[in-house]
Design a protein around this motif. Structure first.
Motif, PDB file in Angstrom:
ATOM      1  N   THR A   1     -52.722 -21.062  11.950  1.00  0.00           N
ATOM      2  CA  THR A   1     -51.973 -20.791  13.169  1.00  0.00           C
ATOM      3  C   THR A   1     -52.019 -19.290  13.416  1.00  0.00           C
ATOM      4  O   THR A   1     -51.892 -18.495  12.484  1.00  0.00           O
ATOM      5  CB  THR A   1     -50.496 -21.218  13.070  1.00  0.00           C
TER       6      THR A   1
ATOM      7  N   SER B   1     -51.849 -25.046  18.797  1.00  0.00           N
ATOM      8  CA  SER B   1     -51.480 -24.240  19.957  1.00  0.00           C
ATOM      9  C   SER B   1     -49.982 -23.971  19.917  1.00  0.00           C
ATOM     10  O   SER B   1     -49.218 -24.679  19.257  1.00  0.00           O
ATOM     11  CB  SER B   1     -51.871 -24.944  21.259  1.00  0.00           C
TER      12      SER B   1
ATOM     13  N   ASP C   1     -46.050 -23.469  20.838  1.00  0.00           N
ATOM     14  CA  ASP C   1     -44.956 -23.999  21.644  1.00  0.00           C
ATOM     15  C   ASP C   1     -44.204 -22.820  22.255  1.00  0.00           C
ATOM     16  O   ASP C   1     -44.398 -21.666  21.850  1.00  0.00           O
ATOM     17  CB  ASP C   1     -44.015 -24.817  20.755  1.00  0.00           C
TER      18      ASP C   1
ATOM     19  N   ASN D   1     -52.167 -19.485  24.600  1.00  0.00           N
ATOM     20  CA  ASN D   1     -52.769 -20.813  24.452  1.00  0.00           C
ATOM     21  C   ASN D   1     -54.097 -20.909  25.193  1.00  0.00           C
ATOM     22  O   ASN D   1     -55.038 -21.563  24.727  1.00  0.00           O
ATOM     23  CB  ASN D   1     -51.800 -21.884  24.937  1.00  0.00           C
TER      24      ASN D   1
ATOM     25  N   ASP E   1     -51.713 -30.006  19.682  1.00  0.00           N
ATOM     26  CA  ASP E   1     -50.902 -29.543  20.804  1.00  0.00           C
ATOM     27  C   ASP E   1     -49.467 -29.360  20.315  1.00  0.00           C
ATOM     28  O   ASP E   1     -48.655 -30.280  20.358  1.00  0.00           O
ATOM     29  CB  ASP E   1     -50.972 -30.555  21.947  1.00  0.00           C
TER      30      ASP E   1
END
Length: 257
Positions: free
Chosen positions: A75, A113, A115, A139, A155
Motif C-alpha cells: 500500500t 487503492s 479510501d 487513486n 478497491d
C-alpha cells in the motif's frame, strides 16, 4: 504444497497500524493476515510508518528483490496525500518504478487503492473536500501506474465503505481490525488461484475499551495532530483559499463582461 514467499511493502497500513492497540506492528495487519491465510513459507514485512511512494521505491524495493518473493503486497500513497507537497505525478512515477522492478513471470503483486480519510470528515467542508480530491488524485495515479500490468488492485474505498464506521481505527485514518481482515480476505481470494488458502482469516478482536481509546489518543493522536499542524494543515488551508479565490473570480467574470 509449500506456501509462497511473501514480502510486504509500503506504509503504516501494510505495517498493520490500526489492527488493535496493543499488538506489535508488522505482526498484524492485512498483509500479515494474508500471509497466514495462504500458509506463507516466509513473510517479510518491510513497511514503515510515514513512508511515501518515492521512499518505498528507494528503500524497500531493493530489500524486497533480495528476498525473491512469490507474492508482493503493498500500500502506498496515503502519506503523500497527507503532505503539503503532495504530487500525484510523483506517486505514479514511484509506484510504476517499483512495479517495473518487482514484476517477473509467476510473481503476484497486489495493492490497495485508498479510501477516504475519515479524520477529515470532522474538518470544515472545504478542507474535507480538498482532502477527498487529493485521495481521488492519488487513486488515479495508482490506476495509471498499474495500467497494462498484471498488478491486482483491491478497491479499498468500496470494500471498507461496506463495513461502515466499524472499518476505521480510532484515528479514522487506518483500517480497524475488521477493516484489515476484510482487506486480507480479499487479497487471499485474489491469490487463491495460485496459492490455496490453508486457513481462514481470523475474526477481529473485541473493539478497544474507552480507556484504551483514550490512552491511544493521548500517546499517538495528539502528537500526530501537532506534527501535521506544522505541515499539512497550513498547506490544505492555502489550497482551500486558492479555490475560494478562483471561484470568486469566476463568479465576477460574467458581470464584468
Amino acid at each position: 504444497m509449500t506456501g509462497p514467499r511473501i514480502v510486504a511493502l509500503g506504509d503504516s497500513i501494510t505495517l498493520g497500524v490500526g489492527d488493535g492497540v496493543q499488538r506489535a506492528w508488522g505482526e498484524v495487519g492485512w498483509a500479515a493476515h494474508t500471509a497466514a491465510a495462504l500458509g506463507a513459507s516466509s513473510f517479510l514485512n518491510l513497511a514503515a510508518n510515514g513512508v511515501r511512494a518515492q521512499e518505498m521505491l528507494e528503500r524497500q524495493v531493493p530489500r524486497a528483490l533480495a528476498a525473491r518473493p512469490d507474492v508482493v503486497l503493498l500500500t502506498v500513497g496515503g502519506n503523500d496525500v497527507l503532505r503539503g507537497d503532495f504530487s500525484p505525478v510523483e506517486v505514479e512515477r514511484a509506484l510504476r518504478g517499483a512495479i517495473d522492478r518487482l514484476a517477473r513471470p509467476g510473481r503476484r503483486i497486489v495493492t490497495v487503492s485508498l479510501d477516504r480519510i475519515g479524520l477529515f470528515d470532522l474538518a470544515p467542508r472545504r478542507v474535507a473536500e480538498a482532502m477527498a480530491r487529493r485521495v481521488g488524485e492519488a487513486n488515479a495515479a495508482i490506476a495509471r501506474a498499474v495500467a497494462l500490468t498484471d498488478v491486482e488492485v483491491i478497491d479499498g474505498a468500496t470494500l471498507l465503505a461496506s463495513l461502515g464506521r466499524r472499518a476505521w481505527h480510532i484515528d479514522r485514518i487506518h483500517p480497524s481490525p475488521l477493516g484489515h481482515r476484510a482487506l486480507a480476505g480479499e487479497a487471499a481470494a485474489l491469490l487463491a488461484g495460485d496459492w490455496r488458502p490453508c486457513g481462514a482469516v481470523p475474526a477481529p478482536p473485541e473493539p478497544p475499551s474507552r480507556a484504551a481509546v483514550a490512552a491511544w489518543l493521548a500517546v499517538n493522536g495528539v502528537p500526530w495532530a501537532v506534527k501535521r499542524s506544522r505541515d499539512l494543515i497550513p498547506q490544505v488551508t492555502m489550497v482551500v483559499a486558492r479555490e475560494l479565490r478562483d471561484e470568486r473570480r469566476a463568479a465576477r467574470r460574467p458581470a464584468d463582461a
